[in-house]
Motif scaffolding. Structure first.
Motif, PDB file in Angstrom:
ATOM      1  N   SER A 182       0.988  -1.182   0.310  1.00  0.00           N
ATOM      2  CA  SER A 182      -0.411  -0.216   0.055  1.00  0.00           C
ATOM      3  C   SER A 182       0.459   1.469  -0.052  1.00  0.00           C
ATOM      4  O   SER A 182       1.022   2.667  -0.620  1.00  0.00           O
ATOM      5  N   VAL A 183       1.906   1.594   0.979  1.00  0.00           N
ATOM      6  CA  VAL A 183       2.860   2.635   1.020  1.00  0.00           C
ATOM      7  C   VAL A 183       3.735   2.892  -0.335  1.00  0.00           C
ATOM      8  O   VAL A 183       3.924   4.180  -0.771  1.00  0.00           O
ATOM      9  N   LEU A 184       4.395   1.267  -1.650  1.00  0.00           N
ATOM     10  CA  LEU A 184       4.519   1.721  -2.600  1.00  0.00           C
ATOM     11  C   LEU A 184       3.057   1.725  -4.037  1.00  0.00           C
ATOM     12  O   LEU A 184       3.974   2.894  -4.330  1.00  0.00           O
ATOM     13  N   ASN A 185       2.080   1.283  -3.141  1.00  0.00           N
ATOM     14  CA  ASN A 185       1.300   2.308  -4.410  1.00  0.00           C
ATOM     15  C   ASN A 185       0.614   3.621  -4.395  1.00  0.00           C
ATOM     16  O   ASN A 185       0.500   4.185  -5.575  1.00  0.00           O
ATOM     17  N   ARG A 186       1.474   3.884  -2.821  1.00  0.00           N
ATOM     18  CA  ARG A 186       1.095   5.677  -3.276  1.00  0.00           C
ATOM     19  C   ARG A 186       2.479   6.257  -3.704  1.00  0.00           C
ATOM     20  O   ARG A 186       2.295   7.753  -4.192  1.00  0.00           O
ATOM     21  N   HIS A 187       3.409   5.647  -3.694  1.00  0.00           N
ATOM     22  CA  HIS A 187       5.038   6.565  -3.630  1.00  0.00           C
ATOM     23  C   HIS A 187       5.434   6.371  -5.576  1.00  0.00           C
ATOM     24  O   HIS A 187       5.728   6.864  -5.428  1.00  0.00           O
ATOM     25  N   LEU A 188       5.639   4.880  -5.335  1.00  0.00           N
ATOM     26  CA  LEU A 188       6.175   4.911  -7.262  1.00  0.00           C
ATOM     27  C   LEU A 188       5.258   5.093  -8.026  1.00  0.00           C
ATOM     28  O   LEU A 188       4.140   5.398  -8.176  1.00  0.00           O
ATOM     29  N   SER A 189       6.241   5.864  -9.095  1.00  0.00           N
ATOM     30  CA  SER A 189       5.895   6.648 -10.039  1.00  0.00           C
ATOM     31  C   SER A 189       6.361   5.811 -11.595  1.00  0.00           C
ATOM     32  O   SER A 189       5.706   5.749 -12.514  1.00  0.00           O
ATOM     33  N   SER A 190       7.314   5.576 -11.502  1.00  0.00           N
ATOM     34  CA  SER A 190       7.847   5.105 -12.908  1.00  0.00           C
ATOM     35  C   SER A 190       6.892   3.462 -13.171  1.00  0.00           C
ATOM     36  O   SER A 190       6.920   3.008 -12.325  1.00  0.00           O
ATOM     37  N   PRO A 191       6.856   3.558 -14.744  1.00  0.00           N
ATOM     38  CA  PRO A 191       6.438   2.538 -15.202  1.00  0.00           C
ATOM     39  C   PRO A 191       6.332   1.148 -15.444  1.00  0.00           C
ATOM     40  O   PRO A 191       5.505   0.633 -14.981  1.00  0.00           O
ATOM     41  N   ASP A 192       7.840   1.167 -15.173  1.00  0.00           N
ATOM     42  CA  ASP A 192       8.209   0.180 -14.993  1.00  0.00           C
ATOM     43  C   ASP A 192       8.117  -1.021 -13.586  1.00  0.00           C
ATOM     44  O   ASP A 192       8.008  -1.800 -13.252  1.00  0.00           O
ATOM     45  N   ALA A 193       8.699   0.084 -12.573  1.00  0.00           N
ATOM     46  CA  ALA A 193       8.018  -0.646 -11.193  1.00  0.00           C
ATOM     47  C   ALA A 193       6.660  -0.536 -10.822  1.00  0.00           C
ATOM     48  O   ALA A 193       6.166  -1.109 -10.289  1.00  0.00           O
TER      49      ALA A 193
END
Length: 356
Positions: A182-193
């Motif tokens: 959930s934390v990563l859902n809110r913060h990651l932005s690059s298409p691959d990530a």
């Protein structure tokens, strides 16, 4: 595209039904927790130290048979020990009757490569660097995100991938996994990530809580535990119990396996000559209800047999095994010996309190 649901079911279960199926493929196996506790030891034979030189708290492989005894009543036939476990190198010193229940896995450390492949784009974006299987270096720019990446990679993804690769059941914290994602859902932005994150969300979003019967060994003497172990090894109903538990990892077969497992458990409690040593209860496990579908070759390579590891808690079994181990005080079996230990006997000092 990931192979279809029916295809994964056929491919995965066909191997279970084959005449060439190995026992470890047919019966349920669990990934061993990293630590079963430590004992204080003395180095005997050291000059000028007639009572032995006090040494250190060390992992002790003599605890492993007690874990095997505890889990076999629950339909677990094998314990899997990966190459980075402190117990991996000590199995040859375990008695044969228990050693054949211990599986060495991931000798080539394939899991580390899998973790890097799955987490690569996420590590690149967040700047987290994995240092071996159990360490990480953080960049320090976003503590919440970097902590989530490190904890997820080390504490959760690694054991889960070992279970996925070797068709095991595994003790990981699904709530913590989902919180990290959930934390990563809110913060990651690059298409691959975000593509790799979506794959992880698919896998861990497929799980639901289920209630299942559980047998537990009552506190007993070493002789009684040995008798119970031998019974479970030889009893046909107990072997069938392990086969049904194995099927918990195949979503298409889950409902039938849960029903049969509960019936077999009740049969064991009602008819076993050792029923006075058994306590019947229930526990919550988390099982996948479907095989994730996605256009991702990496996901397809991870789940080629349609098997998704059941997520279980080993807390109760581990505590009962530790208690029995400490009561028995068996001879110390070191998991590691250095050059300074050559010609020295390592003996448990049970006057010192063990460490969990």
């Amino acid at each position: 595209m990931l192979v279809s649901f029916s295809a994964t079911r056929t491919k995965g279960t066909a191997r279970l039904l084959s005449e060439d199926t190995k026992p470890e493929e047919l019966y349920a196996a669990v990934l061993l927790p990293r630590d079963l506790g430590s004992r204080h030891v003395r180095r005997m034979g050291v000059s000028a130290e007639p009572h032995g030189q006090r040494a250190w708290y060390a992992h002790d492989a003599s605890s492993l048979p007690f874990m095997v005894e505890e889990l076999i009543s629950q339909g677990v036939t094998f314990l899997a020990i990966d190459v980075h476990s402190p117990y991996y190198g000590a199995l040859d010193n375990i008695s044969d009757i228990f050693r054949k229940r211990l599986l060495r896995i991931d000798k080539d450390d394939k899991c580390s490569t899998q973790v890097q492949a799955i987490m690569g784009p996420i590590l690149d974006e967040t700047g987290v660097k994995l240092d071996g299987p159990f360490g990480a270096t953080l960049r320090g720019e976003n503590q919440e995100v970097e902590d989530a990446v490190a904890l997820f990679s080390i504490a959760h993804l690694r054991p889960y991938l070992l279970a996925l690769e070797h068709s095991l059941q595994v003790d990981v914290d699904l709530d913590a996994i989902r919180a990290n994602l959930s934390v990563l859902n809110r913060h990651l932005s690059s298409p691959d990530a975000r593509a790799h994150l979506a794959m992880l969300n698919l896998i861990f979003g497929a799980y639901e809580k289920r209630s299942v019967s559980e047998l537990a060994l009552e506190p007993a003497s070493p002789a009684q535990r040995a008798e119970a172990f031998q019974h479970f090894v030889e009893d046909a109903t107990c072997k069938e119990l392990s086969k049904q538990r194995k099927l918990f990892g195949f979503p298409a077969l889950l409902e039938g396996a849960l029903l049969k497992f509960d019936r077999l458990t009740e049969k064991i409690v009602s008819s076993s000559p050792l029923r006075h040593l058994l306590a019947l209860g229930t526990k919550t496990i988390e099982t996948a209800t479907k095989v994730p579908q996605a256009d991702a070759k990496l996901l397809e390579s991870l789940i080629p047999e349609g098997y998704l590891p059941p997520i279980i808690s080993l807390n109760g079994a581990t505590e009962r095994a530790k208690a029995a181990w400490r009561r028995a005080k068996p001879p110390f079996i070191p998991t590691f010996k250095g050059k300074h230990d050559e010609g020295v006997e390592l003996v448990a000092d049970d006057e010192q309190r063990p460490i969990d």
